[in-house]
Write an enzyme that holds these catalytic residues in place. Sequence first.
Site, PDB file in Angstrom:
ATOM      1  N   SER A  73       0.893  -1.165   0.106  1.00  0.00           N
ATOM      2  CA  SER A  73       0.178  -0.039   0.123  1.00  0.00           C
ATOM      3  C   SER A  73       0.660   1.343   0.180  1.00  0.00           C
ATOM      4  O   SER A  73       0.249   2.396  -0.105  1.00  0.00           O
ATOM      5  CB  SER A  73      -1.017  -0.036   1.182  1.00  0.00           C
ATOM      6  OG  SER A  73      -2.016  -0.750   1.090  1.00  0.00           O
ATOM      7  N   LYS A  76      -0.038   3.937  -2.547  1.00  0.00           N
ATOM      8  CA  LYS A  76      -1.007   4.951  -2.614  1.00  0.00           C
ATOM      9  C   LYS A  76      -0.069   6.443  -2.341  1.00  0.00           C
ATOM     10  O   LYS A  76      -0.822   7.412  -2.341  1.00  0.00           O
ATOM     11  CB  LYS A  76      -1.690   4.677  -1.419  1.00  0.00           C
ATOM     12  CG  LYS A  76      -2.618   3.356  -1.624  1.00  0.00           C
ATOM     13  CD  LYS A  76      -3.584   3.337  -0.484  1.00  0.00           C
ATOM     14  CE  LYS A  76      -4.469   2.041  -0.482  1.00  0.00           C
ATOM     15  NZ  LYS A  76      -3.924   0.835  -0.367  1.00  0.00           N
ATOM     16  N   SER A 133      -5.886   3.596   4.395  1.00  0.00           N
ATOM     17  CA  SER A 133      -5.189   2.805   3.387  1.00  0.00           C
ATOM     18  C   SER A 133      -6.451   2.150   2.529  1.00  0.00           C
ATOM     19  O   SER A 133      -6.363   0.976   1.989  1.00  0.00           O
ATOM     20  CB  SER A 133      -4.200   1.922   3.718  1.00  0.00           C
ATOM     21  OG  SER A 133      -3.568   1.338   3.058  1.00  0.00           O
ATOM     22  N   LYS A 239       3.046   6.724   4.588  1.00  0.00           N
ATOM     23  CA  LYS A 239       2.271   5.425   4.290  1.00  0.00           C
ATOM     24  C   LYS A 239       2.567   4.349   4.610  1.00  0.00           C
ATOM     25  O   LYS A 239       3.941   3.914   4.304  1.00  0.00           O
ATOM     26  CB  LYS A 239       2.010   5.351   2.789  1.00  0.00           C
ATOM     27  CG  LYS A 239       0.890   4.640   2.402  1.00  0.00           C
ATOM     28  CD  LYS A 239      -0.590   5.040   2.793  1.00  0.00           C
ATOM     29  CE  LYS A 239      -1.790   4.185   2.829  1.00  0.00           C
ATOM     30  NZ  LYS A 239      -1.435   2.890   3.810  1.00  0.00           N
TER      31      LYS A 239
END
Length: 396
Positions: A73, A76, A133, A239
Site C-alpha cells: 500500500s 498509494k 489505506s 504510508k
Amino acid sequence: MKRYILSILAIIALVMSTSFLSVTAKETKKDDKNNQESKVNLADNSKSAILLERDTGKILFKKNANEQLPPASMTKIMTMLLVMEALEDGKISLDEKVRVSEYAASMGGSQIFLEPGEEMTVNDLLKGVAVASGNDASVALAERIAGSEEAFVQMMNQKVKELGLENTNFVNPTGLPAKNHYSTAYDMAVMAKELLKHKQITNYTSIYEDYLRKGTEDEFWLVNTNKLVKFYDGVDGLKTGYTNEAKYCLTATAEKEGMRTIAVVMGAETTKQRNSDVTKMLDYAYSQFATKQLFEKAQPVTKLNLMKADKDDVDIVTGDSVSVVFSKGDKLDGIETKVSVNQNIELPLKAFDVVGKLEVIKNGEILSETKLVIKEDVNTASLFQLFKRSMDQMVR
C-alpha cells in the site's frame, strides 16, 4: 528577443567552518547506485531501507535501496500525489462529491466499505486513503481523475518517468498483489519527497483517528495504520504497506528542529520490527545531522525583465525550499549560491513556469540545484506598451 544570462554570486557567511555534503535528487540517485552501503548499522529487520533529508535529497543511510520489491500500500503515495496535483490544477475540488462505482466498491483488503452508488467528497475519500489505506477510496478517486483505473495507472507510470525513476512499475493504484507491480526504497523516497511538496497532505497523513459519515448509521471509525504518527514526536506521515509477499513496509516522514526527513523500510517480518527500524533511522538522523535553510519555497531571488513582456520586474522565485545538510559537530564554511536565468525565454509564461535555476556551490562543486519559477503569468506586451516603453527609454 534579447539574450542574456543573469548570474548572482552570493557568499553566505555561516558561523561554522568546513565539511558537509549536499546533493540533488539526481546526484543522490547516482550515489545510491554504487555498491557500497552505509557503514552505520540500521534497518537490520528490513530487506531494504533508505533515509534522506527532504530539501536536499541527501542520503543519510541506505541498504539495498535499489532492490525491486513489492511496495504494497505504499503504492498509494503515488496515488495521493496525483490526487494532490489534480486538486492543485483545479481538476477536482475537496468538497466535490464522487459517485462510487460498483468496481471501486468491490475492492478487497483495507477499505472504508464504500457502497456502489454512494457519494462521498474528495476530502473524505482522501482521508480514507491517507489514514485507513482504503483500496476502495483509492480506486474511486482514480476513476474520478482519469476516467478509469487503467487510465490512472498510465498516469502513475508517466509520473514515474517524469521523476526519473528506473525501478518502479505500477499495475494498480492500491498496491494489491499483482504481477509486475514493484518499486524500491529509493524510488518510494523520491515519490514521498515529491508528495511532500504539497504541504497540505500532512493534514491528512498526520490524523491518528477520525470518522467518516459521522452521525449517521453508517459512521466509520478511521484509525491510522501508521502508529508512529501517535508515538514518535514529529512524525506526520506518510504510508504503510502490507501483503503476504511484500511483508511490512513503511514510508515515514518527520519534521523536527527545522529538518524534514523521509525514512523507507521494505520487507520487515512484523509491524514491531518495521516500526523499530524506522524509529532507529529517525533517531539517527536527528542525533547526527542538522540543516541550514538558505531560501524558503517561493522566496524571490531576482527579477525578470523582458523588453517584450507586458509586465516589468516580475519576481523569479525558488520552486522549492533550499537547504544544506551537515553533520552535527562539523563546521560550515562559506557557501556560494548562483542564480541563472534562461537565455532564451519565450512568451507567454504561466505562473510557476521554470525560467532558471539556483545552484548551491562549495569549492567549485555544485552541491544542489533548485528550479526557479516565475511568480505570475507574463504575456507579450501590446503594441501600445512597446511604443510607450521605447519612448520612455528615449526620454532617459
